[in-house]
Write a protein that holds these residues in place. Structure first.
Motif, PDB file in Angstrom:
ATOM      1  N   CYS A 128      43.450  16.185  36.696  1.00 44.93           N
ATOM      2  CA  CYS A 128      44.246  15.882  35.503  1.00 44.93           C
ATOM      3  C   CYS A 128      43.950  17.004  34.511  1.00 44.93           C
ATOM      4  CB  CYS A 128      43.877  14.509  34.952  1.00 44.93           C
ATOM      5  SG  CYS A 128      44.396  13.150  36.019  1.00 44.93           S
ATOM      6  N   GLY A 129      44.738  18.072  34.611  1.00 46.13           N
ATOM      7  CA  GLY A 129      44.353  19.354  34.051  1.00 46.13           C
ATOM      8  C   GLY A 129      44.416  19.485  32.547  1.00 46.13           C
ATOM      9  N   ARG A 130      45.003  18.527  31.828  1.00 44.36           N
ATOM     10  CA  ARG A 130      45.023  18.669  30.373  1.00 44.36           C
ATOM     11  C   ARG A 130      43.617  18.656  29.782  1.00 44.36           C
ATOM     12  NH1 ARG A 130      50.062  16.736  31.494  1.00 44.36           N
ATOM     13  NH2 ARG A 130      51.760  17.578  30.200  1.00 44.36           N
ATOM     14  N   ARG A 131      42.649  18.163  30.526  1.00 44.93           N
ATOM     15  CA  ARG A 131      41.264  18.263  30.053  1.00 44.93           C
ATOM     16  C   ARG A 131      40.786  19.713  30.011  1.00 44.93           C
ATOM     17  NH1 ARG A 131      37.390  13.255  30.857  1.00 44.93           N
ATOM     18  NH2 ARG A 131      38.890  11.587  31.269  1.00 44.93           N
ATOM     19  N   GLY A 132      41.518  20.590  30.660  1.00 43.95           N
ATOM     20  CA  GLY A 132      41.167  22.002  30.627  1.00 43.95           C
ATOM     21  C   GLY A 132      41.803  22.775  29.490  1.00 43.95           C
ATOM     22  N   PHE A 133      42.691  22.135  28.699  1.00 41.06           N
ATOM     23  CA  PHE A 133      43.351  22.812  27.580  1.00 41.06           C
ATOM     24  C   PHE A 133      42.372  22.884  26.406  1.00 41.06           C
ATOM     25  CE2 PHE A 133      48.084  21.517  28.448  1.00 41.06           C
ATOM     26  CZ  PHE A 133      47.934  21.828  29.787  1.00 41.06           C
ATOM     27  N   HIS A 134      42.072  24.063  25.945  1.00 38.07           N
ATOM     28  CA  HIS A 134      41.134  24.220  24.833  1.00 38.07           C
ATOM     29  C   HIS A 134      41.662  23.561  23.560  1.00 38.07           C
ATOM     30  CE1 HIS A 134      38.919  26.769  27.477  1.00 38.07           C
ATOM     31  NE2 HIS A 134      39.828  27.733  27.478  1.00 38.07           N
ATOM     32  N   TYR A 136      43.445  20.828  23.325  1.00 34.59           N
ATOM     33  CA  TYR A 136      43.199  19.384  23.340  1.00 34.59           C
ATOM     34  C   TYR A 136      41.740  19.095  22.987  1.00 34.59           C
ATOM     35  CZ  TYR A 136      47.739  17.722  24.973  1.00 34.59           C
ATOM     36  OH  TYR A 136      49.069  17.392  25.043  1.00 34.59           O
ATOM     37  N   ASP A 137      40.830  19.971  23.383  1.00 35.74           N
ATOM     38  CA  ASP A 137      39.439  19.801  22.954  1.00 35.74           C
ATOM     39  C   ASP A 137      39.339  19.885  21.428  1.00 35.74           C
ATOM     40  OD1 ASP A 137      38.557  19.518  25.540  1.00 35.74           O
ATOM     41  OD2 ASP A 137      37.824  21.572  25.728  1.00 35.74           O
ATOM     42  N   ARG A 138      40.083  20.819  20.850  1.00 35.18           N
ATOM     43  CA  ARG A 138      40.074  20.951  19.393  1.00 35.18           C
ATOM     44  C   ARG A 138      40.626  19.697  18.736  1.00 35.18           C
ATOM     45  NH1 ARG A 138      42.995  25.886  15.934  1.00 35.18           N
ATOM     46  NH2 ARG A 138      42.369  25.138  13.856  1.00 35.18           N
ATOM     47  N   LEU A 139      41.701  19.138  19.297  1.00 30.94           N
ATOM     48  CA  LEU A 139      42.257  17.902  18.748  1.00 30.94           C
ATOM     49  C   LEU A 139      41.265  16.756  18.893  1.00 30.94           C
ATOM     50  CD1 LEU A 139      44.530  16.205  17.561  1.00 30.94           C
ATOM     51  CD2 LEU A 139      45.539  16.053  19.855  1.00 30.94           C
ATOM     52  N   ARG A 140      40.599  16.659  20.028  1.00 30.01           N
ATOM     53  CA  ARG A 140      39.595  15.606  20.232  1.00 30.01           C
ATOM     54  C   ARG A 140      38.506  15.695  19.161  1.00 30.01           C
ATOM     55  NH1 ARG A 140      36.113  16.717  25.261  1.00 30.01           N
ATOM     56  NH2 ARG A 140      35.509  18.334  23.773  1.00 30.01           N
ATOM     57  N   ASP A 141      38.058  16.922  18.866  1.00 24.49           N
ATOM     58  CA  ASP A 141      37.035  17.092  17.835  1.00 24.49           C
ATOM     59  C   ASP A 141      37.563  16.671  16.464  1.00 24.49           C
ATOM     60  OD1 ASP A 141      35.352  18.064  19.793  1.00 24.49           O
ATOM     61  OD2 ASP A 141      35.699  20.177  19.302  1.00 24.49           O
ATOM     62  N   GLU A 142      38.841  16.926  16.199  1.00 26.72           N
ATOM     63  CA  GLU A 142      39.444  16.520  14.927  1.00 26.72           C
ATOM     64  C   GLU A 142      39.516  15.004  14.797  1.00 26.72           C
ATOM     65  OE1 GLU A 142      43.338  18.019  13.391  1.00 26.72           O
ATOM     66  OE2 GLU A 142      42.552  19.906  14.174  1.00 26.72           O
ATOM     67  N   PRO A 261      49.473  26.724  16.180  1.00 26.24           N
ATOM     68  CA  PRO A 261      49.813  26.974  17.579  1.00 26.24           C
ATOM     69  C   PRO A 261      49.022  26.066  18.525  1.00 26.24           C
ATOM     70  CG  PRO A 261      49.422  29.032  16.421  1.00 26.24           C
ATOM     71  CD  PRO A 261      48.969  27.935  15.517  1.00 26.24           C
ATOM     72  N   PHE A 262      49.652  25.755  19.649  1.00 26.34           N
ATOM     73  CA  PHE A 262      49.014  24.956  20.704  1.00 26.34           C
ATOM     74  C   PHE A 262      49.319  25.637  22.033  1.00 26.34           C
ATOM     75  CE2 PHE A 262      48.758  21.839  24.023  1.00 26.34           C
ATOM     76  CZ  PHE A 262      47.710  21.017  23.659  1.00 26.34           C
ATOM     77  N   GLU A 263      48.260  25.907  22.811  1.00 28.93           N
ATOM     78  CA  GLU A 263      48.456  26.575  24.097  1.00 28.93           C
ATOM     79  C   GLU A 263      48.397  25.558  25.239  1.00 28.93           C
ATOM     80  OE1 GLU A 263      46.790  30.287  26.832  1.00 28.93           O
ATOM     81  OE2 GLU A 263      45.547  29.516  25.180  1.00 28.93           O
ATOM     82  N   ALA A 264      49.529  25.383  25.909  1.00 26.44           N
ATOM     83  CA  ALA A 264      49.565  24.566  27.126  1.00 26.44           C
ATOM     84  C   ALA A 264      49.240  25.463  28.306  1.00 26.44           C
ATOM     85  CB  ALA A 264      50.942  23.935  27.297  1.00 26.44           C
ATOM     86  N   MET A 265      48.215  25.121  29.057  1.00 29.89           N
ATOM     87  CA  MET A 265      47.689  26.004  30.090  1.00 29.89           C
ATOM     88  C   MET A 265      48.074  25.496  31.479  1.00 29.89           C
ATOM     89  SD  MET A 265      43.911  26.642  28.431  1.00 29.89           S
ATOM     90  CE  MET A 265      43.580  28.124  29.402  1.00 29.89           C
ATOM     91  N   MET A 266      48.593  26.384  32.305  1.00 33.90           N
ATOM     92  CA  MET A 266      48.927  26.043  33.678  1.00 33.90           C
ATOM     93  C   MET A 266      47.664  26.092  34.546  1.00 33.90           C
ATOM     94  SD  MET A 266      52.031  25.479  33.146  1.00 33.90           S
ATOM     95  CE  MET A 266      52.559  25.119  34.824  1.00 33.90           C
TER      96      MET A 266
END
Length: 319
Positions: A128-134, A136-142, A261-266
């Motif tokens: 479930c690769g969205r856990r690899g998006f940096h 989303y980590d930033r949003l989680r911290d927010e 900006p938000f980077e969606a990573m493949m």
């Protein structure tokens, strides 16, 4: 140091794994198990430019494998996955297993494969690769320690049966909470054919209750033209992630506070998912146990909408 990695299934998803592995700039022995000759040839062509540090063995069976591999990736569709996993574990002993989703389509397979891997002491994660998006980590911290968060995922025809698991996992990742139920009541009554042969999709909504009191609503619209958006809400606050547009917006009482900006990573660009497994035998991706808990709720909801008897545990026709 040279790592040995086995990939079972080199179709479209499998080749995305190969693209990511080719970008690691590490010495690798890659073993691809793939029955289709055209898929094997496509894998060889993809990796040919990297022959200075990657060796490839592509074959259609499980013969002559080394006694152990550093990582095994199972990138088949859901229906044959248990058989492939059993063949893999009979042929070699991986230090770590990475499995695609939909993981399995019966509770029996979810339970027994979990026991199988646990009994052998093999850690496993689900892609479930969205856990690899940096970002989303930033949003989680927010989001921090807020509790009772909710998520609304809405867009046109985004294949809720194939991809809904991703967003149950994303909510677990962002909120540090698990879903406790999934309701199918807001799905449309009739399924539609999936792009996967023999499988179905639905329009409408799945609604999950989270352990912290919030809800997750996943909506696939029949009407075209609505880009996928992920909204996270908490009282008067709202964060909206538009992956395709590459931005996240934060509002309070309907007034925009910022947009960034938000980077969606493949998959093919998330090399870090593989290096942490190879170096530490750990992964930021959801563990088998976490994802299996999501899958049990999810596949039962789809089966109920299809009128299937849950007690019979027949395979849910999704992939």
């Amino acid at each position: 140091m040279k790592h040995t990695i086995l990939l079972a299934g080199s179709g479209n998803i499998g080749r995305r794994h190969l693209q990511a592995l080719s970008a690691l700039n590490r010495r690798l022995d890659l073993i691809v198990i793939e029955p289709g000759s055209s898929a094997r040839e496509a894998s060889a062509a993809l990796l040919a430019p990297f022959s200075d540090h990657i060796t490839l063995r592509a074959q259609d069976d499980w013969a002559d494998l080394p006694p152990s591999v550093d990582l095994a990736i199972v990138a088949t569709s859901a229906a044959p996955r248990r058989k492939v996993l059993e063949s893999l574990l009979s042929a070699t002993r991986p230090n770590f297993v990475l499995l695609e989703k939909v993981l399995f389509t019966t509770r029996r397979d979810l339970d027994e494969c979990e026991d199988m891997l646990s009994g052998l002491g093999i850690p496993a994660a689900i892609n479930c690769g969205r856990r690899g998006f940096h970002d989303y980590d930033r949003l989680r911290d927010e989001l921090g320690t807020r509790r009772g968060l909710s998520m609304n995922v809405v867009g046109s025809d985004w294949n809720i049966c194939s991809n809904g698991i991703h967003f149950l996992d994303l909510a677990t990742h962002l909120f540090a909470e698990m879903p406790v139920s999934v309701s199918e009541a807001e799905l449309e009554p009739e399924p539609v054919p999936s792009r996967h042969v023999g499988c179905v999709e639905f329009f409408g909504s799945l609604v999950a209750q989270m352990s912290g009191g919030g809800t997750i609503k996943l909506t696939s619209l029949r009407s075209p033209g609505v880009p996928l958006a992920i909204e996270v809400t908490h009282h008067n606050e709202k964060w909206t992630v538009e992956e395709a547009k590459g931005r996240v917006t934060y509002e309070v009482d309907g007034e925009e506070q910022y947009s960034r900006p938000f980077e969606a990573m493949m998959v093919s660009r998330m090399e870090h998912l593989y290096t942490e497994i190879l170096d530490n035998r750990q992964s930021r991706l959801p563990s088998y146990q976490t994802s299996a808990a999501h899958h049990r709720l999810f596949i039962d909801a789809i089966r109920r909408r299809l009128g299937m008897q849950i007690s019979e545990d027949m395979p849910c026709p999704i992939s």
